[in-house]
Design a protein around this motif. Structure first.
Motif, PDB file in Angstrom:
ATOM      1  N   LYS A 101     104.036  74.392  30.148  1.00 39.43           N
ATOM      2  CA  LYS A 101     105.465  74.354  29.828  1.00 39.43           C
ATOM      3  C   LYS A 101     106.090  73.022  30.216  1.00 39.43           C
ATOM      4  N   ASN A 102     105.535  72.377  31.222  1.00 44.24           N
ATOM      5  CA  ASN A 102     106.088  71.119  31.723  1.00 44.24           C
ATOM      6  C   ASN A 102     105.238  69.905  31.361  1.00 44.24           C
ATOM      7  N   SER A 103     104.329  70.067  30.447  1.00 44.64           N
ATOM      8  CA  SER A 103     103.373  69.003  30.138  1.00 44.64           C
ATOM      9  C   SER A 103     104.024  67.755  29.539  1.00 44.64           C
ATOM     10  N   GLU A 104     105.177  67.899  28.916  1.00 49.56           N
ATOM     11  CA  GLU A 104     105.827  66.711  28.345  1.00 49.56           C
ATOM     12  C   GLU A 104     106.493  65.850  29.419  1.00 49.56           C
ATOM     13  N   ASN A 105     106.604  66.378  30.636  1.00 45.84           N
ATOM     14  CA  ASN A 105     107.253  65.641  31.729  1.00 45.84           C
ATOM     15  C   ASN A 105     106.287  64.819  32.571  1.00 45.84           C
ATOM     16  N   TYR A 106     104.978  65.068  32.416  1.00 44.56           N
ATOM     17  CA  TYR A 106     103.986  64.395  33.260  1.00 44.56           C
ATOM     18  C   TYR A 106     102.822  63.893  32.422  1.00 44.56           C
ATOM     19  N   PRO A 107     102.229  62.791  32.822  1.00 43.75           N
ATOM     20  CA  PRO A 107     101.024  62.333  32.129  1.00 43.75           C
ATOM     21  C   PRO A 107      99.889  63.349  32.277  1.00 43.75           C
ATOM     22  N   ARG A 108      99.025  63.382  31.294  1.00 44.66           N
ATOM     23  CA  ARG A 108      97.900  64.326  31.301  1.00 44.66           C
ATOM     24  C   ARG A 108      97.046  64.180  32.556  1.00 44.66           C
ATOM     25  N   GLU A 109      96.863  62.961  33.060  1.00 42.03           N
ATOM     26  CA  GLU A 109      96.043  62.737  34.254  1.00 42.03           C
ATOM     27  C   GLU A 109      96.645  63.430  35.481  1.00 42.03           C
ATOM     28  N   VAL A 110      97.967  63.418  35.571  1.00 45.31           N
ATOM     29  CA  VAL A 110      98.643  64.073  36.697  1.00 45.31           C
ATOM     30  C   VAL A 110      98.459  65.583  36.604  1.00 45.31           C
ATOM     31  N   ILE A 111      98.632  66.119  35.426  1.00 45.87           N
ATOM     32  CA  ILE A 111      98.450  67.563  35.243  1.00 45.87           C
ATOM     33  C   ILE A 111      97.006  67.951  35.577  1.00 45.87           C
ATOM     34  N   ARG A 112      96.064  67.168  35.141  1.00 43.60           N
ATOM     35  CA  ARG A 112      94.647  67.446  35.432  1.00 43.60           C
ATOM     36  C   ARG A 112      94.396  67.435  36.938  1.00 43.60           C
ATOM     37  N   ARG A 113      94.967  66.452  37.639  1.00 47.98           N
ATOM     38  CA  ARG A 113      94.766  66.384  39.094  1.00 47.98           C
ATOM     39  C   ARG A 113      95.378  67.604  39.779  1.00 47.98           C
ATOM     40  N   VAL A 114      96.568  68.002  39.368  1.00 50.94           N
ATOM     41  CA  VAL A 114      97.219  69.178  39.955  1.00 50.94           C
ATOM     42  C   VAL A 114      96.362  70.421  39.718  1.00 50.94           C
ATOM     43  N   GLU A 115      95.864  70.575  38.504  1.00 53.14           N
ATOM     44  CA  GLU A 115      94.990  71.717  38.205  1.00 53.14           C
ATOM     45  C   GLU A 115      93.757  71.710  39.090  1.00 53.14           C
ATOM     46  N   GLN A 116      93.111  70.553  39.212  1.00 48.07           N
ATOM     47  CA  GLN A 116      91.905  70.441  40.041  1.00 48.07           C
ATOM     48  C   GLN A 116      92.200  70.787  41.500  1.00 48.07           C
ATOM     49  N   LEU A 117      93.276  70.213  42.012  1.00 47.09           N
ATOM     50  CA  LEU A 117      93.605  70.438  43.415  1.00 47.09           C
ATOM     51  C   LEU A 117      93.954  71.903  43.677  1.00 47.09           C
ATOM     52  N   LEU A 118      94.781  72.488  42.832  1.00 47.52           N
ATOM     53  CA  LEU A 118      95.178  73.871  43.077  1.00 47.52           C
ATOM     54  C   LEU A 118      94.012  74.836  42.891  1.00 47.52           C
ATOM     55  N   ARG A 119      93.134  74.571  41.953  1.00 49.49           N
ATOM     56  CA  ARG A 119      91.933  75.407  41.812  1.00 49.49           C
ATOM     57  C   ARG A 119      91.100  75.342  43.100  1.00 49.49           C
ATOM     58  N   ARG A 120      90.937  74.127  43.616  1.00 50.89           N
ATOM     59  CA  ARG A 120      90.176  73.954  44.862  1.00 50.89           C
ATOM     60  C   ARG A 120      90.842  74.700  46.011  1.00 50.89           C
ATOM     61  N   GLN A 121      92.147  74.520  46.139  1.00 44.40           N
ATOM     62  CA  GLN A 121      92.872  75.133  47.241  1.00 44.40           C
ATOM     63  C   GLN A 121      92.862  76.664  47.142  1.00 44.40           C
ATOM     64  N   MET A 122      92.933  77.193  45.941  1.00 49.74           N
ATOM     65  CA  MET A 122      92.884  78.647  45.773  1.00 49.74           C
ATOM     66  C   MET A 122      91.526  79.196  46.205  1.00 49.74           C
ATOM     67  N   ARG A 123      90.469  78.453  45.949  1.00 41.84           N
ATOM     68  CA  ARG A 123      89.138  78.881  46.423  1.00 41.84           C
ATOM     69  C   ARG A 123      89.053  78.766  47.949  1.00 41.84           C
ATOM     70  N   LYS A 124      89.492  77.630  48.459  1.00 40.40           N
ATOM     71  CA  LYS A 124      89.383  77.369  49.895  1.00 40.40           C
ATOM     72  C   LYS A 124      90.217  78.342  50.724  1.00 40.40           C
ATOM     73  N   TYR A 125      91.432  78.606  50.279  1.00 41.43           N
ATOM     74  CA  TYR A 125      92.337  79.480  51.020  1.00 41.43           C
ATOM     75  C   TYR A 125      92.538  80.801  50.286  1.00 41.43           C
ATOM     76  N   GLY A 126      91.457  81.343  49.782  1.00 33.38           N
ATOM     77  CA  GLY A 126      91.516  82.587  49.027  1.00 33.38           C
ATOM     78  C   GLY A 126      92.157  83.731  49.796  1.00 33.38           C
ATOM     79  N   TYR A 127      92.017  83.719  51.115  1.00 32.84           N
ATOM     80  CA  TYR A 127      92.596  84.785  51.931  1.00 32.84           C
ATOM     81  C   TYR A 127      94.133  84.757  51.913  1.00 32.84           C
ATOM     82  N   LEU A 128      94.718  83.658  51.471  1.00 32.15           N
ATOM     83  CA  LEU A 128      96.177  83.568  51.371  1.00 32.15           C
ATOM     84  C   LEU A 128      96.696  84.044  50.009  1.00 32.15           C
ATOM     85  N   MET A 129      95.772  84.321  49.091  1.00 35.16           N
ATOM     86  CA  MET A 129      96.163  84.736  47.756  1.00 35.16           C
ATOM     87  C   MET A 129      96.278  86.253  47.716  1.00 35.16           C
ATOM     88  N   LYS A 130      97.473  86.748  47.414  1.00 33.59           N
ATOM     89  CA  LYS A 130      97.693  88.201  47.266  1.00 33.59           C
ATOM     90  C   LYS A 130      97.120  88.636  45.933  1.00 33.59           C
TER      91      LYS A 130
END
Length: 131
Positions: A101-130
């Motif tokens: 929904k917000n892809s027109e506001n950010y370069p594709r590289e930034v969106i890709r980095r955010v996706e990568q980081l949040l995927r990693r963090q969700m795996r790492k801190y899975g116990y914090l995910m309800k």
């Protein structure tokens, strides 16, 4: 607050930006968890975390504050003292929808980095995910 900082890699927490909220009914103070998140997720892509650098490079370079330079050491200490204080209620699909929904506001590289980081963090801190 330290759970949020660890999950979103907020490197700008210091003793001058820890906010509290006063509840007049209970006459007690509580930490304000969403306060000054401006340098989370490697936001400084112009100087400290250039977008052409790998996620691994950025992860090696980032330092937590204010109690340790390691997010996990801070988080372990806080959770040992106070238990788990937060549970995130979003899925990776929710993240993808939001970023789309917000892809027109950010370069594709930034969106890709955010996706990568949040995927990693969700795996790492899975116990914090309800679920």
């Amino acid at each position: 607050m330290l759970e949020i900082d660890a999950f979103f890699m907020n490197e700008d927490r210091h003793t001058n930006n820890i906010a509290v909220i006063y509840n007049e009914k209970t006459q007690k103070y509580e930490l304000s968890p969403f306060f000054d998140q401006g340098l989370c997720m490697f936001a400084d892509i112009n100087q400290d975390y250039p977008i052409d650098q790998s996620l691994e490079y950025c992860l090696e370079k980032i330092e937590a504050k204010p109690f340790s330079s390691d997010f996990d050491i801070q988080l372990d200490a806080a959770e040992e003292l106070y238990g788990i204080q937060i549970g995130f209620q979003f899925t990776f699909k929710d993240i993808q929808i939001y970023l789309q929904k917000n892809s027109e506001n950010y370069p594709r590289e930034v969106i890709r980095r955010v996706e990568q980081l949040l995927r990693r963090q969700m795996r790492k801190y899975g116990y914090l995910m309800k679920k």
